[in-house]
Design a protein around this motif. Structure first.
Motif, mmCIF file in Angstrom:
data_model
loop_
_atom_site.group_PDB
_atom_site.id
_atom_site.type_symbol
_atom_site.label_atom_id
_atom_site.label_comp_id
_atom_site.label_asym_id
_atom_site.label_seq_id
_atom_site.Cartn_x
_atom_site.Cartn_y
_atom_site.Cartn_z
ATOM 1 N N LEU A 76 51.005 54.473 58.042
ATOM 2 C CA LEU A 76 51.542 53.215 57.532
ATOM 3 C C LEU A 76 51.582 52.125 58.590
ATOM 4 C CD1 LEU A 76 54.523 54.670 55.480
ATOM 5 C CD2 LEU A 76 52.241 54.042 54.650
ATOM 6 N N ASN A 77 51.848 52.517 59.827
ATOM 7 C CA ASN A 77 51.956 51.537 60.910
ATOM 8 C C ASN A 77 51.641 52.252 62.214
ATOM 9 O OD1 ASN A 77 52.941 49.801 63.015
ATOM 10 N ND2 ASN A 77 54.407 48.879 61.596
ATOM 11 N N ILE A 78 50.754 51.699 62.993
ATOM 12 C CA ILE A 78 50.486 52.174 64.347
ATOM 13 C C ILE A 78 50.327 50.927 65.201
ATOM 14 C CG2 ILE A 78 48.011 52.405 63.937
ATOM 15 C CD1 ILE A 78 48.076 54.765 65.969
ATOM 16 N N THR A 79 51.062 50.887 66.296
ATOM 17 C CA THR A 79 51.079 49.689 67.118
ATOM 18 C C THR A 79 51.170 50.076 68.584
ATOM 19 O OG1 THR A 79 52.253 48.525 65.355
ATOM 20 C CG2 THR A 79 52.298 47.505 67.540
ATOM 21 N N VAL A 80 50.334 49.439 69.389
ATOM 22 C CA VAL A 80 50.455 49.515 70.836
ATOM 23 C C VAL A 80 50.967 48.154 71.285
ATOM 24 C CG1 VAL A 80 49.218 49.771 73.034
ATOM 25 C CG2 VAL A 80 48.630 51.228 71.078
ATOM 26 N N ALA A 81 51.958 48.139 72.148
ATOM 27 C CA ALA A 81 52.493 46.875 72.658
ATOM 28 C C ALA A 81 51.344 46.044 73.226
ATOM 29 C CB ALA A 81 53.545 47.146 73.728
ATOM 30 N N PRO A 82 51.279 44.761 72.906
ATOM 31 C CA PRO A 82 50.139 43.940 73.325
ATOM 32 C C PRO A 82 49.813 44.037 74.813
ATOM 33 C CG PRO A 82 51.475 42.718 71.771
ATOM 34 C CD PRO A 82 52.232 43.990 72.084
ATOM 35 N N GLU A 83 50.818 44.135 75.648
ATOM 36 C CA GLU A 83 50.574 44.182 77.091
ATOM 37 C C GLU A 83 49.993 45.514 77.564
ATOM 38 O OE1 GLU A 83 55.093 44.706 76.423
ATOM 39 O OE2 GLU A 83 53.412 43.645 75.486
ATOM 40 N N TYR A 84 49.942 46.510 76.675
ATOM 41 C CA TYR A 84 49.375 47.820 77.028
ATOM 42 C C TYR A 84 48.127 48.158 76.220
ATOM 43 C CZ TYR A 84 53.751 48.148 79.471
ATOM 44 O OH TYR A 84 54.793 47.887 80.313
ATOM 45 N N GLN A 85 47.644 47.211 75.433
ATOM 46 C CA GLN A 85 46.438 47.455 74.646
ATOM 47 C C GLN A 85 45.225 47.550 75.567
ATOM 48 O OE1 GLN A 85 46.312 44.493 71.515
ATOM 49 N NE2 GLN A 85 48.157 45.327 70.552
ATOM 50 N N GLY A 86 44.230 48.291 75.118
ATOM 51 C CA GLY A 86 43.006 48.444 75.883
ATOM 52 C C GLY A 86 43.098 49.464 77.008
ATOM 53 N N GLN A 87 44.165 50.268 77.019
ATOM 54 C CA GLN A 87 44.367 51.254 78.076
ATOM 55 C C GLN A 87 44.316 52.694 77.561
ATOM 56 O OE1 GLN A 87 47.913 50.310 80.363
ATOM 57 N NE2 GLN A 87 47.501 48.118 80.191
ATOM 58 N N GLY A 88 43.943 52.883 76.291
ATOM 59 C CA GLY A 88 43.811 54.226 75.738
ATOM 60 C C GLY A 88 45.042 54.766 75.039
ATOM 61 N N TRP A 89 46.094 53.974 74.928
ATOM 62 C CA TRP A 89 47.335 54.464 74.301
ATOM 63 C C TRP A 89 47.161 54.665 72.802
ATOM 64 C CZ3 TRP A 89 49.836 56.567 77.906
ATOM 65 C CH2 TRP A 89 49.926 55.983 79.169
ATOM 66 N N ALA A 90 46.333 53.859 72.142
ATOM 67 C CA ALA A 90 46.097 54.056 70.696
ATOM 68 C C ALA A 90 45.463 55.417 70.454
ATOM 69 C CB ALA A 90 45.221 52.942 70.138
ATOM 70 N N ARG A 91 44.540 55.807 71.301
ATOM 71 C CA ARG A 91 43.900 57.124 71.164
ATOM 72 C C ARG A 91 44.940 58.235 71.295
ATOM 73 N NH1 ARG A 91 40.349 56.421 74.816
ATOM 74 N NH2 ARG A 91 41.429 57.490 76.491
ATOM 75 N N ILE A 92 45.875 58.082 72.213
ATOM 76 C CA ILE A 92 46.932 59.095 72.386
ATOM 77 C C ILE A 92 47.825 59.139 71.151
ATOM 78 C CG2 ILE A 92 48.997 59.670 73.728
ATOM 79 C CD1 ILE A 92 47.369 58.669 76.203
ATOM 80 N N LEU A 93 48.165 57.980 70.608
ATOM 81 C CA LEU A 93 48.966 57.946 69.380
ATOM 82 C C LEU A 93 48.212 58.620 68.228
ATOM 83 C CD1 LEU A 93 50.323 54.309 69.711
ATOM 84 C CD2 LEU A 93 51.758 56.356 69.575
ATOM 85 N N LEU A 94 46.924 58.322 68.095
ATOM 86 C CA LEU A 94 46.133 58.937 67.028
ATOM 87 C C LEU A 94 45.979 60.442 67.232
ATOM 88 C CD1 LEU A 94 43.407 56.182 66.569
ATOM 89 C CD2 LEU A 94 45.182 56.826 64.910
ATOM 90 N N ASP A 95 45.819 60.886 68.477
ATOM 91 C CA ASP A 95 45.754 62.326 68.754
ATOM 92 C C ASP A 95 47.052 63.016 68.342
ATOM 93 O OD1 ASP A 95 43.167 62.216 69.788
ATOM 94 O OD2 ASP A 95 43.827 62.236 71.888
ATOM 95 N N ALA A 96 48.180 62.387 68.644
ATOM 96 C CA ALA A 96 49.476 62.969 68.267
ATOM 97 C C ALA A 96 49.622 63.027 66.758
ATOM 98 C CB ALA A 96 50.619 62.160 68.889
ATOM 99 N N LEU A 97 49.176 61.983 66.077
ATOM 100 C CA LEU A 97 49.201 61.976 64.612
ATOM 101 C C LEU A 97 48.349 63.112 64.063
ATOM 102 C CD1 LEU A 97 49.922 60.657 61.875
ATOM 103 C CD2 LEU A 97 47.892 59.209 62.196
ATOM 104 N N ASP A 98 47.145 63.296 64.628
ATOM 105 C CA ASP A 98 46.264 64.382 64.200
ATOM 106 C C ASP A 98 46.948 65.741 64.345
ATOM 107 O OD1 ASP A 98 44.327 62.418 63.925
ATOM 108 O OD2 ASP A 98 43.054 63.167 65.550
#
Length: 156
Positions: A76-98
């Motif tokens: 429903l919602n996945i967000t990386v803080a703008p100042e930390y975008q582009g550092q691979g944190w979205a991939r970590i969030l998606l891995d945890a979701l998986d």
């Protein structure tokens, strides 16, 4: 682009509770032109949806909210803080979701993303999501306008 603090800091997931909403809402407001409000988050927590924050010390890097269905999970919602975008944190969030979804015996992950959000679509595609449809006028776009959503899914 800000980096995670240079001192050694443990990065961990924490369950989002109402106590964490002020930090999440601050990130949500910085990240989106049409952010979720406190009621959206409280409703998700009340419903028992999976709600996780990724934190480094006292720094909120990002979060996700996901709803469980029959053999599927809807992000429903996945967000990386703008100042930390582009550092691979979205991939970590998606891995945890998986991992969580597999633990719940889900067969599919589903999400919607704004047609205009090419960066997010690239992140999802790199993670294995496929475009499977479009929802017309799904998102508010300001001044009474609406924006379509791309529907994406991932078979687990």
């Amino acid at each position: 682009m800000s980096a995670v603090p240079s001192r050694a800091v443990e990065v961990e997931f924490q369950t989002l509770t109402p106590d964490g909403l002020d930090a999440v809402l601050a990130v949500e407001q910085r990240a989106y032109a049409h952010p979720w409000n406190r009621t959206h988050f409280l409703d998700a927590l009340q419903a028992g949806y999976q709600a996780q924050m990724l934190v480094a010390g006292d720094t909120l890097l990002g979060y996700f909210i996901a709803m469980e269905g029959v053999e599927e999970i809807h992000l429903l919602n996945i967000t990386v803080a703008p100042e930390y975008q582009g550092q691979g944190w979205a991939r970590i969030l998606l891995d945890a979701l998986d991992l969580w979804a597999r633990g719940r015996a889900a067969q599919w992950l589903w999400l919607e993303v704004r047609v205009s959000n090419a960066r997010a679509q690239q992140v999802y595609e790199a993670h294995g999501y496929q475009r499977v449809g479009r929802r017309k006028d799904y998102y508010p776009a300001g001044h009474g306008a609406r924006e379509d959503a791309v529907v994406m899914s991932l078979r687990l």
